[in-house]
Design a protein around this motif. Structure first.
Motif, PDB file in Angstrom:
ATOM      1  N   GLY A  93      21.482  47.101  39.778  1.00 22.55           N
ATOM      2  CA  GLY A  93      22.668  46.266  39.881  1.00 22.55           C
ATOM      3  C   GLY A  93      22.810  45.336  38.687  1.00 22.55           C
TER       4      GLY A  93
ATOM      5  N   TRP B 171      24.884  45.888  42.745  1.00 20.44           N
ATOM      6  CA  TRP B 171      26.000  46.793  42.448  1.00 20.44           C
ATOM      7  C   TRP B 171      25.599  48.252  42.636  1.00 20.44           C
TER       8      TRP B 171
ATOM      9  N   TRP C  85      32.690  45.364  35.636  1.00 18.99           N
ATOM     10  CA  TRP C  85      32.501  45.867  36.996  1.00 18.99           C
ATOM     11  C   TRP C  85      33.159  44.922  37.995  1.00 18.99           C
ATOM     12  N   TYR C  86      33.014  43.623  37.793  1.00 20.70           N
ATOM     13  CA  TYR C  86      33.612  42.641  38.696  1.00 20.70           C
ATOM     14  C   TYR C  86      35.126  42.579  38.516  1.00 20.70           C
TER      15      TYR C  86
END
Length: 298
Positions: free
Chosen positions: A41, A111, A216-217
């Motif tokens: 992650g 993640w 990614w966020y």
């Protein structure tokens, strides 16, 4: 496929092309071993599984550990949209295809666990089993965060990361101190050594990595996951492992996630934090091996 070794990686380091990107991937263990994919992650990379790789390999597993897209030595697509959940899941399916595996046991943290959940929900036929570390089922996360202000407060950084360029600038300007501090202050003492932190900083400094990791966020907000074709229930045998002292995610979501699994188990670790595989490596290894063995006996 190209295999190399270098001073930072004691294993065979392979670059595999999948879903239009090249993923730097560690492969260990016997070629005929049961395939186990370990997904890291934020803000880690393959090295986050350093306590799992040699043990699983020694027990006969074929251990596959990619730097996910955007991280460390893997490709870093430029668009935020390139980090949507379907693309991340397709990376893992393409990885299995590239290695010639129909199915595998999928293990994810942070993640990586989100990608593992999504892959199990989209394509359960590609997985033998699922092991999840400290991340809830995606449907649970959405509902719980809407109803619990305490969880929204813990997720403040996700909203900060939506600001273009500013998070990257601040992190770089301060010499990656925020990343160092996040790992050291939210984990149990001794979970990360100074050498470990140096390895992480080296990965964060790879060209384009910091923006890619934060994307990614951004993609989660701007390109949220679409409706699942098979509904919210997880049909793959699943074991959820959860450190109760998680600074980012409330442990009440773990039970709600297990309830959405047809064959779900849940194990809490009262004294562990979000960084479970670092703090309780023996227990995590045993849980993974139990799932692999259960599949063999099925």
């Amino acid at each position: 496929m190209m295999t190399t070794t270098n001073h930072t990686c004691p294993y065979a380091c392979t670059f595999l092309t999948t879903n239009g990107v090249r993923l730097h991937t560690i492969i260990a263990g016997p070629e005929n071993g049961a395939p186990v994919v370990l997904l890291h992650g934020f803000p880690e990379f393959w090295y986050g599984w350093r306590h799992q790789i040699p043990v699983l390999a020694a027990h006969g597993c074929r251990v596959i550990v990619p730097d996910q897209r955007g991280y460390n030595l893997s490709d870093k697509p430029p668009r935020v949209a390139d980090y949507n959940m379907d693309a991340l899941s397709d990376d893992m399916l393409g990885l299995l295809d590239a290695l010639g595996y129909e199915r595998a046991t999928l293990v994810g943290h942070d993640w990586g666990a989100a990608v593992a959940w999504w892959t199990a929900l989209r394509t359960p036929e590609r997985l033998h089993a699922l092991v999840i570390l400290n991340v809830p089922h995606p449907g649970v996360m959405r509902r719980y965060a809407r109803r619990h202000l305490s969880q929204l407060r813990k997720s403040w950084y996700m909203f900060f990361f939506q600001i273009p360029r500013l998070p990257e600038w601040l992190i770089r300007m301060r010499g990656f101190a925020a990343g160092r501090r996040a790992l050291l202050t939210t984990s149990r003492p001794g979970a990360f050594s100074q050498e470990d932190i140096a390895r992480y900083v080296e990965a964060w400094q790879q060209p384009g990595a910091l923006t890619a990791m934060i994307n990614w966020y951004r993609a989660l907000f701007r390109h949220p996951p679409q409706r699942l074709p098979h509904g919210p229930r997880v049909r793959v045998p699943t074991h959820i492992l959860w450190g109760k002292r998680d600074a980012f995610l409330e442990h009440e979501m773990a039970s709600l996630s297990r309830d959405l699994c047809d064959q779900g188990r849940l194990t809490f670790f009262d004294d562990a934090t979000h960084w479970l595989q670092h703090e309780e490596p023996d227990a995590v290894n045993e849980a993974i091996l139990d799932m692999v063995q259960a599949h063999k006996e099925a």
